[in-house]
Design a protein around this motif. Structure first.
Motif, PDB file in Angstrom:
ATOM      1  N   LYS A 142       5.802 -44.508  25.347  1.00 50.01           N
ATOM      2  CA  LYS A 142       5.441 -45.067  26.657  1.00 50.01           C
ATOM      3  C   LYS A 142       4.440 -46.206  26.569  1.00 50.01           C
ATOM      4  CE  LYS A 142       6.032 -40.947  29.539  1.00 50.01           C
ATOM      5  NZ  LYS A 142       5.321 -39.824  30.148  1.00 50.01           N
ATOM      6  N   THR A 143       3.585 -46.152  25.532  1.00 51.98           N
ATOM      7  CA  THR A 143       2.495 -47.121  25.447  1.00 51.98           C
ATOM      8  C   THR A 143       2.597 -47.969  24.187  1.00 51.98           C
ATOM      9  OG1 THR A 143       1.158 -45.372  26.430  1.00 51.98           O
ATOM     10  CG2 THR A 143      -0.012 -47.314  25.667  1.00 51.98           C
ATOM     11  N   PRO A 144       2.719 -49.289  24.329  1.00 50.72           N
ATOM     12  CA  PRO A 144       2.777 -50.152  23.143  1.00 50.72           C
ATOM     13  C   PRO A 144       1.521 -50.015  22.293  1.00 50.72           C
ATOM     14  CG  PRO A 144       3.330 -51.382  25.138  1.00 50.72           C
ATOM     15  CD  PRO A 144       2.809 -50.051  25.578  1.00 50.72           C
ATOM     16  N   PHE A 156       8.271 -48.640  19.342  1.00 52.21           N
ATOM     17  CA  PHE A 156       9.237 -47.833  18.585  1.00 52.21           C
ATOM     18  C   PHE A 156       8.527 -47.014  17.512  1.00 52.21           C
ATOM     19  CE2 PHE A 156      12.278 -47.055  15.172  1.00 52.21           C
ATOM     20  CZ  PHE A 156      13.435 -46.697  15.846  1.00 52.21           C
ATOM     21  N   ILE A 157       8.684 -45.684  17.598  1.00 59.62           N
ATOM     22  CA  ILE A 157       8.125 -44.790  16.574  1.00 59.62           C
ATOM     23  C   ILE A 157       9.273 -44.309  15.685  1.00 59.62           C
ATOM     24  CG2 ILE A 157       6.947 -42.601  16.121  1.00 59.62           C
ATOM     25  CD1 ILE A 157       5.510 -42.943  18.812  1.00 59.62           C
ATOM     26  N   PRO A 158       9.256 -44.685  14.390  1.00 58.90           N
ATOM     27  CA  PRO A 158      10.339 -44.271  13.497  1.00 58.90           C
ATOM     28  C   PRO A 158      10.334 -42.760  13.274  1.00 58.90           C
ATOM     29  CG  PRO A 158       8.924 -45.939  12.467  1.00 58.90           C
ATOM     30  CD  PRO A 158       8.240 -45.476  13.703  1.00 58.90           C
ATOM     31  N   ASP A 162       4.210 -40.852  13.141  1.00 64.04           N
ATOM     32  CA  ASP A 162       3.526 -40.674  14.420  1.00 64.04           C
ATOM     33  C   ASP A 162       2.874 -41.983  14.856  1.00 64.04           C
ATOM     34  OD1 ASP A 162       1.498 -40.848  12.591  1.00 64.04           O
ATOM     35  OD2 ASP A 162       0.562 -38.919  13.085  1.00 64.04           O
ATOM     36  N   LYS A 163       3.319 -43.085  14.229  1.00 65.22           N
ATOM     37  CA  LYS A 163       2.822 -44.423  14.564  1.00 65.22           C
ATOM     38  C   LYS A 163       3.998 -45.307  14.913  1.00 65.22           C
ATOM     39  CE  LYS A 163      -0.917 -44.622  11.153  1.00 65.22           C
ATOM     40  NZ  LYS A 163      -1.316 -45.249   9.900  1.00 65.22           N
ATOM     41  N   THR A 164       3.728 -46.357  15.686  1.00 67.11           N
ATOM     42  CA  THR A 164       4.794 -47.331  15.973  1.00 67.11           C
ATOM     43  C   THR A 164       5.001 -48.214  14.738  1.00 67.11           C
ATOM     44  OG1 THR A 164       3.360 -49.102  16.776  1.00 67.11           O
ATOM     45  CG2 THR A 164       4.078 -47.439  18.403  1.00 67.11           C
TER      46      THR A 164
END
Length: 195
Positions: A142-144, A156-158, A162-164
């Motif tokens: 939800k939050t960039p 986008f979190i792969p 737990d990080k974008t």
């Protein structure tokens, strides 16, 4: 072998040079050549757009060309933005505009927002067309967050993280990215072709 990478995108250029340079391959982007040819992406698939770019640039320089088309496919949006990923929020939109549009469209949908990045890479030398496809699965957040990367990386979190993508260092991103998968496979095919 000198190869032109049909891109003006400096983020993409850096990523792909990192993967391909070496093993007697030398990659030059359109930016390196001072060429700002705008190639209209009129294809209906990533493959069609990638080949369109490669052939257009090959016809200008008559040297081997690599190109890709990549984008984000979100399950709850029936695969959108897909081939329209770069211009999802309209012509001349920014990465930020695209991210805001995606987040707005997902607002009322239940989590998780499953998605995947797709990269269709091609090599074209006038005679041979080689291709490779890479995927990276994950979820839209939800939050960039994050300062690295470009495009949809901040939302986008792969899978397994737990990080974008934008919070990962380039080296880490290159190990898992859809573009990395596609271009590593393409590199093997190019080296085989060279014999």
């Amino acid at each position: 072998m000198k190869i032109i990478f049909a891109t003006q995108n400096q983020g993409k250029n850096k990523e792909v040079k990192n993967i391909l340079n070496g093993n007697s391959l030398e990659v030059y982007s359109l930016y390196d050549l001072g060429n700002n040819i705008e190639i209209e992406e009129t294809g209906n698939t990533f493959k069609e757009n990638a080949f369109l770019k490669a052939k257009t640039i090959y016809d200008v320089y008559k040297v081997p060309v690599i190109a890709d088309d990549s984008g984000l496919e979100i399950e709850q949006l029936d695969g959108r933005p897909g081939v329209f990923s770069a211009r999802y929020a309209g012509e001349n939109c920014t990465f930020d505009d695209n991210n805001k549009k995606v987040l707005k469209e997902l607002e009322d949908k239940p989590e998780p927002h499953n998605a995947r990045f797709v990269c269709h890479a091609v090599f074209y030398d006038g005679d041979n067309l080689l291709e490779a496809v890479g995927y990276l699965k994950g979820v839209i957040t939800k939050t960039p967050a994050g300062e690295h990367g470009f495009g949809y990386d901040p939302i986008f979190i792969p899978e397994g993280y737990d990080k974008t993508l934008a919070e990962l260092e380039l080296e880490e991103k290159n190990k898992i990215s859809h573009r990395s998968m596609a271009f590593k496979e393409l590199k093997e095919k190019i080296l085989k072709l060279k014999g």
